[in-house]
Design an enzyme around this catalytic site. Structure first.
Site, PDB file in Angstrom:
ATOM      1  N   ARG A  57       0.816  -1.219   0.000  1.00 21.26           N
ATOM      2  CA  ARG A  57       0.000   0.000   0.000  1.00 21.26           C
ATOM      3  C   ARG A  57       0.847   1.265   0.000  1.00 21.26           C
ATOM      4  O   ARG A  57       0.421   2.311  -0.441  1.00 21.26           O
ATOM      5  CB  ARG A  57      -0.876   0.032   1.249  1.00 21.26           C
ATOM      6  N   LYS A 159       3.921 -18.239   7.825  1.00 23.03           N
ATOM      7  CA  LYS A 159       3.222 -18.529   9.064  1.00 23.03           C
ATOM      8  C   LYS A 159       2.868 -17.221   9.749  1.00 23.03           C
ATOM      9  O   LYS A 159       3.525 -16.225   9.453  1.00 23.03           O
ATOM     10  CB  LYS A 159       4.075 -19.430   9.954  1.00 23.03           C
ATOM     11  N   HIS A 189      10.006 -21.961   8.374  1.00 21.90           N
ATOM     12  CA  HIS A 189      11.402 -21.737   7.987  1.00 21.90           C
ATOM     13  C   HIS A 189      12.362 -22.710   8.669  1.00 21.90           C
ATOM     14  O   HIS A 189      13.478 -22.911   8.212  1.00 21.90           O
ATOM     15  CB  HIS A 189      11.825 -20.273   8.183  1.00 21.90           C
ATOM     16  N   GLU A 227      15.542 -19.161  23.037  1.00 21.65           N
ATOM     17  CA  GLU A 227      15.985 -17.911  22.409  1.00 21.65           C
ATOM     18  C   GLU A 227      16.421 -16.934  23.492  1.00 21.65           C
ATOM     19  O   GLU A 227      15.846 -16.924  24.581  1.00 21.65           O
ATOM     20  CB  GLU A 227      14.833 -17.265  21.650  1.00 21.65           C
ATOM     21  N   ASP A 246       3.260 -19.438  18.393  1.00 25.20           N
ATOM     22  CA  ASP A 246       4.402 -18.888  17.656  1.00 25.20           C
ATOM     23  C   ASP A 246       5.457 -19.958  17.348  1.00 25.20           C
ATOM     24  O   ASP A 246       6.062 -19.941  16.280  1.00 25.20           O
ATOM     25  CB  ASP A 246       5.032 -17.763  18.490  1.00 25.20           C
ATOM     26  N   HIS A 251       7.172 -24.907  14.450  1.00 25.01           N
ATOM     27  CA  HIS A 251       8.573 -25.344  14.462  1.00 25.01           C
ATOM     28  C   HIS A 251       8.796 -26.583  15.343  1.00 25.01           C
ATOM     29  O   HIS A 251       9.452 -27.535  14.931  1.00 25.01           O
ATOM     30  CB  HIS A 251       9.476 -24.221  14.974  1.00 25.01           C
ATOM     31  N   LYS A 351      11.414 -17.475  25.255  1.00 21.29           N
ATOM     32  CA  LYS A 351      12.183 -16.267  24.945  1.00 21.29           C
ATOM     33  C   LYS A 351      12.913 -15.861  26.214  1.00 21.29           C
ATOM     34  O   LYS A 351      12.512 -16.219  27.319  1.00 21.29           O
ATOM     35  CB  LYS A 351      11.246 -15.156  24.498  1.00 21.29           C
TER      36      LYS A 351
END
Ligand code: BG6
Length: 501
Positions: A57, A159, A189, A227, A246, A251, A351
């Protein structure tokens, strides 16, 4: 049996290709897609007449798009210095179509452009927020771009593919009204990571591990996806997903299927995905109290990661002060199959953990008679096979060895294979492989509709169980630690302990 090599060398895709990126102004394009295309161009793996067309856009034109993508490659290319000639050629092919995703006129302009540049093969890449997927797909269909008499048409969908089972089914219905399943490439991925692909090579190209790869010899499997990063600037997205949607639904379940699947009859997209699907179908559903007993979720509070102060999740920008979004998950899963009955699969992901590490640890059973009191000495089970997915890609086998000396003192030792030491250099980025495969029409490393649905079915049961009995106070863990205090107890209940990383 087919004589296809287990990993066939990707060929250069058929030409000419119109590579249309919806949401070209977003982060994914700049950080991942264009740097991956650049890297493929350096390796001479994409055709010269690949036309990259951005659609979004924002008030950009061809020059703006080229300048932004140049900056993206300069910042994020895997190998530097950047080759100017290759980059200039790639940028030279870029065109920009300005339009909103529900504007049929913009799609008509896109169609005309694809015809003008004679892009007979077309790859549509949805790199937008998922809320735009339906409109884009419907408009591709309505503007008659879902097929092309002289070439192929494929769609790559990022995703998250749905938010739960019902929304994934709805999205699938929209997708299948416009595209045949063979045209659809759903990205996870993790499947593009070299070391994830190597799980299958390791298991099925070697004769020595597979006989042990079952309930007779394996005591438990632990999958860790940790992570160090926090939610960063993505709170808007993350608040509505949490680690369950997530990381787990996609994954982690993918890592599980590759670890647990049977050998495919041949190495092609459907044969591999058939076997992965069987694993998902063999997961006994976790519903109600059973789901709550077998999962543990938590949220990070303030702490320190790698010596740096880190905010608590609730203090991150864009996060609600009373948010109960989970940033950590541990779960105990089972697979009801002849190969795996009785073997627990423990997974954990979070995380703001102390270390970035993704690994699959296969713990072999103890010897029947512990002659040397090994377990006390080593802590962990003596024989573990660790598939190090990232960041130190490799494979490690641990076993006990006698320490030199007059007493039978045993030490845990390791045999280690490192990708870096053996093959040198950094492995290709996941997106390089995935984009090339999509252009080549190889869907092996993409998830199929039934697979995604099955993963959502399993995940949605757990989410429903959480919702049925909302947790009063979500446990917390300080940023930079391995999870909440109850984490160890969660495993001890099952007479296991987490592998120390
Ligand atoms: C993405 C998640 O799919 O994977 C992110 O949305 C996560 O939250 C990322 O950080 C992890 O990917 P990688 O390749 O860095 O392990």
């Amino acid at each position: 049996m087919s004589d296809t090599p287990i990993l066939s060398a990707p060929e250069k895709p058929q030409i000419p290709i119109g590579f249309v990126i919806f949401g070209v102004t977003g982060d994914l394009t700049r950080r991942k897609l264009i740097p991956a295309l650049y890297q493929l161009a350096v390796a001479d793996q994409i055709p010269e007449d690949l036309h990259i067309i951005g659609f979004a856009r924002r008030d950009w034109d061809d020059e703006t798009m080229q300048a932004k993508m140049r900056a993206g490659v300069l910042e994020f290319a895997r190998r530097k210095p950047v080759d100017d000639a290759v980059l200039d050629r790639l940028l030279g092919s870029m065109r920009y179509v300005r339009g909103s995703f529900d504007d049929p006129e913009a799609f008509a302009r896109l169609h005309t452009l694809l015809d003008d540049i004679k892009a007979e093969n077309r790859l549509f890449y949805l790199a937008t927020p998922p809320s735009a997927y339906s409109a884009i797909i419907q408009n591709i269909g309505a503007s008659d771009m879902a097929s092309c008499p002289s070439g192929w048409v494929r769609v790559v969908i990022e995703k998250p593919y749905g938010h739960d089972l019902a929304s994934a089914l709805e999205l699938d219905a929209v997708v299948h009204k416009v595209f045949a399943e063979e045209q659809v490439y759903r990205i996870d991925h993790y499947l593009g990571k070299e070391t994830v692909q190597n799980i299958l090579v390791f298991r099925f190209a070697n004769g020595i591990f597979e006989p042990l790869w079952n309930r007779n010899y394996i005591g438990c499997v632990q999958i860790t996806v940790a992570e160090t990063v926090g939610v960063g600037t993505r709170a808007g997205y993350y608040e509505s997903v949490g680690v369950m949607r997530d990381m787990f639904q996609n994954h982690i379940l993918q890592l599980l299927t590759l670890t647990a699947m049977e050998a495919p009859v041949t190495f092609n997209a459907d044969a591999v995905r058939d076997e992965k699907l069987k694993v998902l179908r063999a997961l006994p559903p976790l519903q109600g109290a059973k789901a709550r007993e077998n999962t543990l979720r938590a949220q990070y509070s303030a702490g320190k990661v790698a010596g740096q102060d880190a905010l608590g999740y609730k203090d991150e920008q864009g996060v609600a002060k009373d948010s109960d979004t989970e940033t950590f998950l541990a779960a105990r899963l089972e697979i009801d199959s002849w190969r795996w009955a009785g073997v627990p699969f423990f997974v954990r992901s979070g995380k703001r953990m102390p270390q970035r590490v993704t690994e699959i640890a296969i713990q072999f059973k103890q010897v029947p008679l512990p002659l040397f009191g090994w377990r006390n000495l080593a802590g962990d089970a003596p024989n573990q096979l660790i598939l190090n997915i990232q960041p130190e890609e490799g494979i490690t086998l641990t076993f006990g060895a006698k320490q030199p000396g007059p007493v039978n003192q045993i030490s845990p030792v390791e045999m280690h294979f490192s990708y870096d030491e053996t093959f040198g250099g950094s492995p290709p980025e996941a997106y390089e492989r995935l984009l090339l495969d999509a252009m080549n029409g190889d869907a092996t490393l993409f998830t199929r509709s039934d697979e995604v649905q099955e993963a959502w079915r399993f995940t949605t049961d757990i989410l429903d169980a959480w919702e049925e009995e909302p947790i009063k106070k979500l446990p917390t863990y300080a940023a930079g630690t391995w999870g909440p205090a109850s984490m160890d107890e969660f495993l001890q209940r099952h007479d296991q302990q987490w592998r120390k990383i």
